[in-house]
Motif scaffolding. Structure first.
Motif, PDB file in Angstrom:
ATOM      1  N   TYR A 134       0.843  -1.180   0.000  1.00 35.61           N
ATOM      2  CA  TYR A 134       0.000   0.000   0.000  1.00 35.61           C
ATOM      3  C   TYR A 134       0.886   1.241   0.000  1.00 35.61           C
ATOM      4  O   TYR A 134       1.976   1.234   0.563  1.00 35.61           O
ATOM      5  CB  TYR A 134      -0.872   0.062   1.264  1.00 35.61           C
ATOM      6  N   GLN A 184       0.658   5.306   1.190  1.00 31.45           N
ATOM      7  CA  GLN A 184      -0.159   6.229   1.974  1.00 31.45           C
ATOM      8  C   GLN A 184       0.482   7.619   1.971  1.00 31.45           C
ATOM      9  O   GLN A 184       1.578   7.799   2.500  1.00 31.45           O
ATOM     10  CB  GLN A 184      -0.336   5.740   3.410  1.00 31.45           C
ATOM     11  N   LYS A 220      -2.151  12.350   5.558  1.00 30.38           N
ATOM     12  CA  LYS A 220      -3.551  12.667   5.842  1.00 30.38           C
ATOM     13  C   LYS A 220      -4.515  12.005   4.878  1.00 30.38           C
ATOM     14  O   LYS A 220      -5.633  12.500   4.661  1.00 30.38           O
ATOM     15  CB  LYS A 220      -3.773  14.180   5.857  1.00 30.38           C
ATOM     16  N   LYS A 221      -4.096  10.904   4.301  1.00 29.21           N
ATOM     17  CA  LYS A 221      -4.957  10.129   3.404  1.00 29.21           C
ATOM     18  C   LYS A 221      -4.977   8.674   3.873  1.00 29.21           C
ATOM     19  O   LYS A 221      -4.068   8.239   4.587  1.00 29.21           O
ATOM     20  CB  LYS A 221      -4.409  10.174   1.968  1.00 29.21           C
ATOM     21  N   PRO A 222      -5.979   7.913   3.463  1.00 28.56           N
ATOM     22  CA  PRO A 222      -5.959   6.490   3.787  1.00 28.56           C
ATOM     23  C   PRO A 222      -4.975   5.743   2.883  1.00 28.56           C
ATOM     24  O   PRO A 222      -4.580   6.262   1.840  1.00 28.56           O
ATOM     25  CB  PRO A 222      -7.396   6.050   3.493  1.00 28.56           C
ATOM     26  N   PRO A 223      -4.601   4.552   3.265  1.00 23.10           N
ATOM     27  CA  PRO A 223      -3.718   3.744   2.403  1.00 23.10           C
ATOM     28  C   PRO A 223      -4.415   3.410   1.086  1.00 23.10           C
ATOM     29  O   PRO A 223      -5.624   3.199   1.040  1.00 23.10           O
ATOM     30  CB  PRO A 223      -3.481   2.473   3.222  1.00 23.10           C
ATOM     31  N   LEU A 229      -4.198   0.745  -2.168  1.00 24.76           N
ATOM     32  CA  LEU A 229      -3.623  -0.527  -2.589  1.00 24.76           C
ATOM     33  C   LEU A 229      -2.809  -0.357  -3.870  1.00 24.76           C
ATOM     34  O   LEU A 229      -3.242   0.310  -4.813  1.00 24.76           O
ATOM     35  CB  LEU A 229      -4.749  -1.532  -2.824  1.00 24.76           C
ATOM     36  N   LEU A 275       4.407   7.065   2.759  1.00 31.97           N
ATOM     37  CA  LEU A 275       4.619   5.916   3.637  1.00 31.97           C
ATOM     38  C   LEU A 275       4.196   4.673   2.858  1.00 31.97           C
ATOM     39  O   LEU A 275       3.075   4.612   2.341  1.00 31.97           O
ATOM     40  CB  LEU A 275       3.769   6.059   4.898  1.00 31.97           C
ATOM     41  N   LEU A 280       3.376   0.811   3.026  1.00 32.69           N
ATOM     42  CA  LEU A 280       2.961  -0.199   3.997  1.00 32.69           C
ATOM     43  C   LEU A 280       2.838  -1.558   3.328  1.00 32.69           C
ATOM     44  O   LEU A 280       2.289  -1.673   2.236  1.00 32.69           O
ATOM     45  CB  LEU A 280       1.611   0.176   4.610  1.00 32.69           C
ATOM     46  N   PHE A 290      -0.647  -5.354   9.144  1.00 34.38           N
ATOM     47  CA  PHE A 290       0.276  -4.402   8.524  1.00 34.38           C
ATOM     48  C   PHE A 290       1.606  -4.325   9.252  1.00 34.38           C
ATOM     49  O   PHE A 290       1.686  -4.510  10.479  1.00 34.38           O
ATOM     50  CB  PHE A 290      -0.350  -3.000   8.507  1.00 34.38           C
ATOM     51  N   GLY A 291       2.627  -4.005   8.474  1.00 33.41           N
ATOM     52  CA  GLY A 291       3.930  -3.701   9.035  1.00 33.41           C
ATOM     53  C   GLY A 291       4.017  -2.240   9.428  1.00 33.41           C
ATOM     54  O   GLY A 291       3.063  -1.473   9.213  1.00 33.41           O
ATOM     55  N   PRO A 292       5.151  -1.827   9.982  1.00 33.10           N
ATOM     56  CA  PRO A 292       5.315  -0.449  10.463  1.00 33.10           C
ATOM     57  C   PRO A 292       5.524   0.566   9.351  1.00 33.10           C
ATOM     58  O   PRO A 292       5.446   1.770   9.582  1.00 33.10           O
ATOM     59  CB  PRO A 292       6.549  -0.528  11.356  1.00 33.10           C
ATOM     60  N   ARG A 306       9.037   5.021   5.417  1.00 37.20           N
ATOM     61  CA  ARG A 306       8.800   6.419   5.014  1.00 37.20           C
ATOM     62  C   ARG A 306       9.824   6.780   3.945  1.00 37.20           C
ATOM     63  O   ARG A 306      11.022   6.800   4.213  1.00 37.20           O
ATOM     64  CB  ARG A 306       8.929   7.364   6.210  1.00 37.20           C
ATOM     65  N   GLU A 362       2.383   2.630  11.892  1.00 33.03           N
ATOM     66  CA  GLU A 362       1.872   1.271  11.705  1.00 33.03           C
ATOM     67  C   GLU A 362       0.355   1.231  11.846  1.00 33.03           C
ATOM     68  O   GLU A 362      -0.214   1.860  12.724  1.00 33.03           O
ATOM     69  CB  GLU A 362       2.500   0.345  12.745  1.00 33.03           C
ATOM     70  N   LEU A 363      -0.279   0.478  10.988  1.00 33.79           N
ATOM     71  CA  LEU A 363      -1.729   0.269  11.093  1.00 33.79           C
ATOM     72  C   LEU A 363      -1.967  -0.922  12.011  1.00 33.79           C
ATOM     73  O   LEU A 363      -1.587  -2.048  11.691  1.00 33.79           O
ATOM     74  CB  LEU A 363      -2.332  -0.019   9.719  1.00 33.79           C
ATOM     75  N   PHE A 388      -9.037   4.282  11.260  1.00 30.16           N
ATOM     76  CA  PHE A 388      -9.626   4.000   9.953  1.00 30.16           C
ATOM     77  C   PHE A 388     -10.658   2.887  10.071  1.00 30.16           C
ATOM     78  O   PHE A 388     -10.394   1.839  10.672  1.00 30.16           O
ATOM     79  CB  PHE A 388      -8.559   3.557   8.945  1.00 30.16           C
ATOM     80  N   GLY A 444     -12.076   4.172   4.827  1.00 27.59           N
ATOM     81  CA  GLY A 444     -12.603   5.514   4.979  1.00 27.59           C
ATOM     82  C   GLY A 444     -11.438   6.485   5.034  1.00 27.59           C
ATOM     83  O   GLY A 444     -10.269   6.085   4.993  1.00 27.59           O
TER      84      GLY A 444
END
Lengths: 114, 115
Positions: free
Chosen positions: A35, A37, A40-43, A45, A88, A90, A105-107, A110, B44-45, B91, B106
């Motif tokens: 992913y 990211q 300020k946005k979602p991941p 795919l 980022l 992921l 998910f992993g950490p 960046r 991390e998520l 999220f 989201g």
């Protein structure tokens, strides 16, 4: 153990560099994901591997090249990136069953492209 | 098409207050899976919960609770007696039964707990 590891944690690269991101899991999961990211946005795919085969490529530019050498490892090779690729990155993994299993998910790495 | 809406962009609460994060989803699939993830500043998520569409039981885990209401297509998350360590972006996500195992996220809610 639900651990996914990623290296490096941080990466700075120039637009002409070639680098690789690495992801590893030892949970016996047979699906692995990349992913991206932005702040300020979602991941979002990028790629999905199922049983070490690329099953989804979400129209990602060819300067990103995924590789799954075995069921535990997932790489993302980077070449000729642009500053807007800074984000980022992921990695995630999940079991493959008839139902939708949880992605762990992993950490993240960046990445800063100069 | 799948869609997850988290209308609350940012929430601030004082420590020990309760807070509810809203999540509304859209899907045409009759079977689907809903998730909540926490993303602290480290990036991390962290997986919090997975709920199947055919299981409408609410769930409680310590200070966390989830209210799944199929009738209103909502999957809300409540933190009781919030703590500073709860500060993060949360999220909500959905995966339909059909198609690939994609997570539709989201836009996230940034929670700040003030000491």
């Amino acid at each position: 153990d639900t651990e996914v590891t990623q290296t490096p944690k941080h990466l700075v690269m120039g637009m002409t560099n070639k680098k690789s991101l690495k992801c590893e899991q030892h949970m016996g999961h047979r699906a692995m994901y990349w992913y991206k990211q932005k702040a300020k946005k979602p991941p979002e795919l990028m790629f999905v591997y199922s049983y070490e085969k690329l099953s989804i490529n979400e129209s990602v530019p060819s300067r990103f090249s995924p590789e799954c050498p075995n069921s535990s490892l997932l790489n993302l090779h980077l070449h000729a990136l642009q500053p807007e690729d800074s984000a980022l990155y992921l990695c995630a993994s999940s079991q493959l069953t008839p139902t939708r299993e949880t992605q762990y998910f992993g950490p993240g790495t960046r990445l800063l492209v100069l | 098409a799948q869609k997850v809406t988290q209308a609350q962009t940012e929430i601030s609460v004082v420590e020990k207050e309760d807070v509810t994060l809203d999540c509304v989803y859209e899907t045409r699939d009759t079977t689907y899976y809903l998730f909540w993830y926490k993303q602290p500043p480290s990036g991390e998520l962290v997986f919090l919960i997975r709920r199947n569409s055919f299981d409408e039981q609410n769930e409680i885990s310590g200070r966390y609770s989830w209210n799944f209401q199929k009738s209103t297509s909502s999957f809300n998350f409540t933190i009781t007696a919030s703590q500073v360590v709860d500060s993060a972006v949360y999220f909500c996500a959905l995966t339909p039964e059909t198609g690939a195992n994609n997570l539709f996220f989201g836009t996230g809610t940034r929670l700040t707990v003030i000491p």
